[in-house]
Design an enzyme around this catalytic site. Sequence first.
Site, PDB file in Angstrom:
ATOM      1  N   ASP A 441      -9.664  11.220  20.657  1.00 41.28           N
ATOM      2  CA  ASP A 441      -8.855  12.171  19.887  1.00 41.28           C
ATOM      3  C   ASP A 441      -9.115  13.568  20.436  1.00 41.28           C
ATOM      4  OD1 ASP A 441      -7.179  12.487  17.224  1.00 41.28           O
ATOM      5  OD2 ASP A 441      -8.632  14.160  17.302  1.00 41.28           O
ATOM      6  N   ASN A 449      -0.745  23.443  19.391  1.00 43.37           N
ATOM      7  CA  ASN A 449       0.680  23.364  19.065  1.00 43.37           C
ATOM      8  C   ASN A 449       1.130  24.599  18.300  1.00 43.37           C
ATOM      9  OD1 ASN A 449       1.739  21.125  20.259  1.00 43.37           O
ATOM     10  ND2 ASN A 449       1.352  19.739  18.554  1.00 43.37           N
ATOM     11  N   HIS A 454       5.114  23.478  20.902  1.00 38.55           N
ATOM     12  CA  HIS A 454       5.097  22.027  21.168  1.00 38.55           C
ATOM     13  C   HIS A 454       5.225  21.711  22.653  1.00 38.55           C
ATOM     14  CE1 HIS A 454       5.050  20.704  16.996  1.00 38.55           C
ATOM     15  NE2 HIS A 454       5.933  21.678  16.720  1.00 38.55           N
ATOM     16  N   ASP A 458       2.846  19.177  24.559  1.00 39.82           N
ATOM     17  CA  ASP A 458       3.263  18.024  25.369  1.00 39.82           C
ATOM     18  C   ASP A 458       2.584  18.039  26.731  1.00 39.82           C
ATOM     19  OD1 ASP A 458       4.852  17.219  23.303  1.00 39.82           O
ATOM     20  OD2 ASP A 458       6.731  17.962  24.180  1.00 39.82           O
ATOM     21  N   GLU A 484      -2.199  12.814  18.930  1.00 45.76           N
ATOM     22  CA  GLU A 484      -3.117  13.187  19.996  1.00 45.76           C
ATOM     23  C   GLU A 484      -4.218  12.159  20.164  1.00 45.76           C
ATOM     24  OE1 GLU A 484      -4.651  15.234  16.260  1.00 45.76           O
ATOM     25  OE2 GLU A 484      -2.725  14.687  17.114  1.00 45.76           O
TER      26      GLU A 484
END
Length: 569
Positions: A441, A449, A454, A458, A484
């Site tokens: 994680d 973010n 975003h 990504d 994530e």
Amino acid sequence: MGVVRVQHETKMENQSWLKKLARRLGPGHIVNLCFIVVLLFSTLLTWREVVVLEDAYISSQRNHLENVANALDKHLQYNVDKLIFLRNGMREALVAPLDFTSLRNAVTEFEQHRDEHAWQIELNRRRTLPVNGVSDALVSEGNLLSRENESLDNEITAALEVGYLLRLAHNSSSMVEQAMYVSRAGFYVSTQPTLFTRNVPTRYYGYVTQPWFIGHSQRENRHRAVRWFTSQPEHASNTEPQVTVSVPVDSNNYWYGVLGMSIPVRTMQQFLRNAIDKNLDGEYQLYDSKLRFLTSSNPDHPTGNIFDPRELALLAQAMEHDTRGGIRMNSRYVSWERLDHFDGVLVRVHTLSEGVRGDFGSISIALTLLWALFTTMLLISWYVIRRMVSNMYVLQSSLQWQAWHDTLTRLYNRGALFEKARPLAKLCQTHQHPFSVIQVDLDHFKAINDRFGHQAGDRVLSHAAGLISSSLRAQDVAGRVGGEEFCVILPGASLTQAAEVAERIRLKLNEKEMLIAKSTTIRISASLGVSSSEETGDYDFEQLQSLADRRLYLAKQAGRNRVCASDNA
């Protein structure tokens, strides 16, 4: 347990082999195989039709040749039968001559003129043929000639009787140009008159030096059978070759002379032209027993020969084994048949151009065009279907990849990962190999973010996925299971080995900065939880993932950016 294990391993190997075969024999290969089979079968069927057509063509050629050969044979047989009839009449006349005054006078006249250089005895020009002869002195010069026989008078009268039969038997419609009896005693009777007595010696010696006369001595013709000869005529002014059929005349084991009939090759050529069907192509050629060319039905080759020595040798070799047959010579089909009443062979030559113009040529062209059309349509269909199948296969592969992978990270998605994990866990359990799971994680991903957007998030996910993939072994499987969150499956890895892999992933993620905006870089970190079947002997993937996830949160509670491989961390 050992037997069950071996059976399971064999089953897995068979399944693996079937999968490899299925991958190799894709839809495109199957389409290719089907079209190849169809093309092969269509070609075989066409070839079979060609074979049947060729057999029919050969039979047709032989039938045409047989018709002409039979017609020629019948005509020649008629002449041979006449010759045998004349010989039988001559033998009867030698044994029992007719007691006519005119015949006795002929014998007396012979005795009076036998010493003359040339003489002629004639009874009635309208009824019989004259006897032409030479002197005793000239007869004595020949090796085969002799007047030393007791039946010489009978032979003179028999010759006059045969002259009567020769005159009746000879007609203008016959192929025979000349019929004659030539005696060893120095005289002859011929349907071709000798106009001047001074020409008798020349003509007589022309007869007795011909092969058809010499070839009937007791040494040359032991069976005293009918023989055929090809020779030049006895007249020096006539250079046209001719065929002579002749038979010896014997009585009481004494050879008296030869009965013969001369047939010019031009009359045989005319007969061939009249005998053949004008609607049929092909050339008929007549050869003697030594394969010397005699005549042809083709006016363009009246005295020529279209066979070279090598082809004649091939033809002679083929004729040694059969009385009829056929052979291909380049673009020609040559059929032959030996004649029953002639010492020779009739040959039919059919060229490729003539065959193309005929019925069989039209059928062959139509069959070839149909095969070419079918093959062209088949190839076009193959190309179109092959393209369609290829496009569908590419589309199917693309859809399948999208269904199994996360498009952003290019790792397996959650569903695909679970599908992969279960059989791997079962396989490890079967072989008693360890099975480990790493749960990853990313730390503070929500903040990235919120701060950078975003798009930056990504990029972080894609960057992290690439680093995770580069840290794994060949047999390991990684997937994205959440926003994530990532999960790594390590078949055959112990807890310690899995922890080492997890630490390697953590270091790679943390040690590299990444550019997310202009002149802006960040360093990311991750918390990792590790679990293994070694701990509890449980190979259930979902249980192992849940345990690794719990340890991941232990790592986060312990300060993030670390690996937790036990519940006591």
